[in-house]
Design a protein around this motif. Structure first.
Motif, PDB file in Angstrom:
ATOM      1  N   GLU A  42     -33.358 -42.344   7.524  1.00 14.81           N
ATOM      2  CA  GLU A  42     -31.871 -42.036   7.510  1.00 14.81           C
ATOM      3  C   GLU A  42     -30.953 -42.684   8.511  1.00 14.81           C
ATOM      4  N   ILE A  43     -30.000 -42.729   8.119  1.00 12.14           N
ATOM      5  CA  ILE A  43     -29.105 -43.179   9.217  1.00 12.14           C
ATOM      6  C   ILE A  43     -28.176 -42.704   9.296  1.00 12.14           C
ATOM      7  N   VAL A  44     -26.772 -42.647  11.263  1.00 13.36           N
ATOM      8  CA  VAL A  44     -26.448 -41.136  11.708  1.00 13.36           C
ATOM      9  C   VAL A  44     -24.909 -41.974  11.496  1.00 13.36           C
ATOM     10  N   LEU A  45     -24.045 -42.188  10.801  1.00 11.48           N
ATOM     11  CA  LEU A  45     -22.783 -43.078  11.335  1.00 11.48           C
ATOM     12  C   LEU A  45     -21.616 -42.268  11.353  1.00 11.48           C
ATOM     13  N   ASN A  46     -20.870 -42.843  11.843  1.00  7.80           N
ATOM     14  CA  ASN A  46     -19.212 -42.248  13.165  1.00  7.80           C
ATOM     15  C   ASN A  46     -18.266 -42.707  12.129  1.00  7.80           C
ATOM     16  N   ILE A  47     -17.467 -41.815  11.314  1.00  4.62           N
ATOM     17  CA  ILE A  47     -16.731 -42.448  10.724  1.00  4.62           C
ATOM     18  C   ILE A  47     -15.245 -41.961  11.359  1.00  4.62           C
ATOM     19  N   SER A  48     -15.536 -42.182  11.732  1.00  2.00           N
ATOM     20  CA  SER A  48     -14.442 -41.749  13.030  1.00  2.00           C
ATOM     21  C   SER A  48     -13.060 -42.704  12.405  1.00  2.00           C
ATOM     22  N   PHE A  49     -11.878 -42.531  13.185  1.00  2.00           N
ATOM     23  CA  PHE A  49     -10.386 -43.479  13.127  1.00  2.00           C
ATOM     24  C   PHE A  49     -10.563 -44.435  13.767  1.00  2.00           C
ATOM     25  N   ASP A  50     -11.405 -44.059  15.100  1.00  2.00           N
ATOM     26  CA  ASP A  50     -11.590 -45.506  16.374  1.00  2.00           C
ATOM     27  C   ASP A  50     -12.572 -46.064  15.813  1.00  2.00           C
ATOM     28  N   ALA A  51     -14.014 -45.698  14.999  1.00  2.00           N
ATOM     29  CA  ALA A  51     -15.239 -46.405  15.246  1.00  2.00           C
ATOM     30  C   ALA A  51     -14.615 -47.269  13.688  1.00  2.00           C
ATOM     31  N   THR A  52     -14.274 -46.686  13.008  1.00  2.00           N
ATOM     32  CA  THR A  52     -13.861 -48.003  11.702  1.00  2.00           C
ATOM     33  C   THR A  52     -12.711 -48.094  11.019  1.00  2.00           C
ATOM     34  N   SER A  53     -12.580 -48.874  10.492  1.00  2.00           N
ATOM     35  CA  SER A  53     -11.968 -50.040   9.637  1.00  2.00           C
ATOM     36  C   SER A  53     -11.449 -49.773   8.202  1.00  2.00           C
ATOM     37  N   SER A  54     -10.728 -49.329   7.387  1.00  2.00           N
ATOM     38  CA  SER A  54     -10.682 -49.423   6.035  1.00  2.00           C
ATOM     39  C   SER A  54     -11.345 -48.368   4.912  1.00  2.00           C
ATOM     40  N   LEU A  55     -10.876 -47.160   6.292  1.00  2.00           N
ATOM     41  CA  LEU A  55     -12.188 -46.201   5.769  1.00  2.00           C
ATOM     42  C   LEU A  55     -11.710 -45.566   4.431  1.00  2.00           C
ATOM     43  N   LYS A  56     -12.510 -45.235   3.276  1.00  2.00           N
ATOM     44  CA  LYS A  56     -11.900 -44.796   2.392  1.00  2.00           C
ATOM     45  C   LYS A  56     -13.429 -44.037   2.122  1.00  2.00           C
ATOM     46  N   LEU A  57     -12.961 -42.384   1.250  1.00  2.00           N
ATOM     47  CA  LEU A  57     -13.494 -41.297   1.010  1.00  2.00           C
ATOM     48  C   LEU A  57     -13.014 -41.666   0.119  1.00  2.00           C
ATOM     49  N   GLY A  58     -13.816 -42.504  -1.370  1.00  4.08           N
ATOM     50  CA  GLY A  58     -13.387 -41.973  -3.027  1.00  4.08           C
ATOM     51  C   GLY A  58     -14.829 -40.727  -3.294  1.00  4.08           C
ATOM     52  N   ASN A  59     -14.803 -40.995  -4.413  1.00  7.48           N
ATOM     53  CA  ASN A  59     -15.069 -39.690  -5.451  1.00  7.48           C
ATOM     54  C   ASN A  59     -16.807 -40.302  -5.297  1.00  7.48           C
ATOM     55  N   ASP A  60     -16.948 -41.540  -5.297  1.00  6.74           N
ATOM     56  CA  ASP A  60     -18.044 -41.955  -5.575  1.00  6.74           C
ATOM     57  C   ASP A  60     -19.043 -42.800  -4.425  1.00  6.74           C
ATOM     58  N   PHE A  61     -18.411 -43.126  -3.234  1.00 11.49           N
ATOM     59  CA  PHE A  61     -18.588 -44.111  -2.330  1.00 11.49           C
ATOM     60  C   PHE A  61     -17.354 -43.596  -1.128  1.00 11.49           C
ATOM     61  N   ILE A  62     -18.266 -44.210  -0.103  1.00 12.80           N
ATOM     62  CA  ILE A  62     -17.770 -43.954   1.698  1.00 12.80           C
ATOM     63  C   ILE A  62     -17.621 -45.659   1.499  1.00 12.80           C
ATOM     64  N   GLU A  63     -16.707 -46.364   1.479  1.00 19.28           N
ATOM     65  CA  GLU A  63     -16.398 -48.130   2.409  1.00 19.28           C
ATOM     66  C   GLU A  63     -16.186 -47.366   3.333  1.00 19.28           C
ATOM     67  N   PHE A  64     -16.386 -48.370   4.558  1.00 14.83           N
ATOM     68  CA  PHE A  64     -15.502 -48.989   6.231  1.00 14.83           C
ATOM     69  C   PHE A  64     -16.196 -49.936   6.727  1.00 14.83           C
ATOM     70  N   LYS A  65     -15.307 -50.594   7.103  1.00 12.92           N
ATOM     71  CA  LYS A  65     -15.827 -51.696   8.042  1.00 12.92           C
ATOM     72  C   LYS A  65     -16.435 -51.110   9.679  1.00 12.92           C
ATOM     73  N   ALA A  66     -16.953 -51.258  10.183  1.00 15.41           N
ATOM     74  CA  ALA A  66     -17.295 -51.742  11.456  1.00 15.41           C
ATOM     75  C   ALA A  66     -18.211 -52.352  12.477  1.00 15.41           C
TER      76      ALA A  66
END
Length: 180
Positions: free
Chosen positions: A50-74
């Protein structure tokens, strides 16, 4: 008319709703992910699968919360990484500050030793698959600590009603707590 079996999963919609709730209230949204070969994350940070990821605006770039994938740069240890998580691998989303959020049933994974699917119960403490309580429901509910020590399902609902979450001890709201 679409029946429940043909409809899309509610998981991506709930993830987006809880992400919005966290950000609207000044909380830091975290997602817990059960890692397999379909998950693109830095493997050196994966513990116990398992991994726990911070998906806040400050921790990510280009965040996409899609129906199939969560994608971002960190950035991890100063190195930019592309993260790609299938929504079905997300086992929880919660606020770092207070632990409030939602846990989901873990995706079925096959244990190499037995060739049997692993139980969803083991992925997130306090979460049980309601389909074990009644053969037709595929929902879930949060189980309080005292219920975790008892394997008895004497209070399990029967009939056509879906299982109801247990009443919290002392009237407090249930919350998801991160376990290391």
């Amino acid at each position: 008319m679409i029946n429940a079996l043909e409809s899309s999963s509610t998981r991506p919609y709930l993830i987006r709703a809880l992400y919005e709730w966290c950000t609207d209230n000044g909380f830091t949204p975290y997602v817990a992910v059960q890692v397999d070969d379909t998950v693109q994350v830095p493997r050196e940070y994966v513990k116990n699968g398992e991994i726990v990821l911070n998906i806040s605006f400050d921790a990510t770039s280009s965040l996409k919360l899609g129906n199939d994938f969560i994608e971002f740069k960190a950035r991890f240890a100063g190195t930019a990484r592309e993260i790609n998580v299938p929504v079905g691998r997300v086992i929880a989303i919660y606020a770092r500050e207070n632990g409030q959020g939602m846990a989901f049933p873990a995706p079925a994974s096959v244990s190499p030793a037995q060739g049997q699917p692993a139980s969803a119960d083991s992925a997130v403490p306090g979460l049980r698959d309601a389909s074990r309580l009644d053969g037709e429901s595929k929902g879930m509910h949060l189980v309080t600590g005292d219920m975790l020590t008892s394997e008895s399902n004497a209070d399990a609902p029967s009939g056509d009603e879906p299982p109801r979450p247990p009443a919290p001890a002392g009237g407090a709201k249930p919350s998801l707590k991160r376990v290391k």
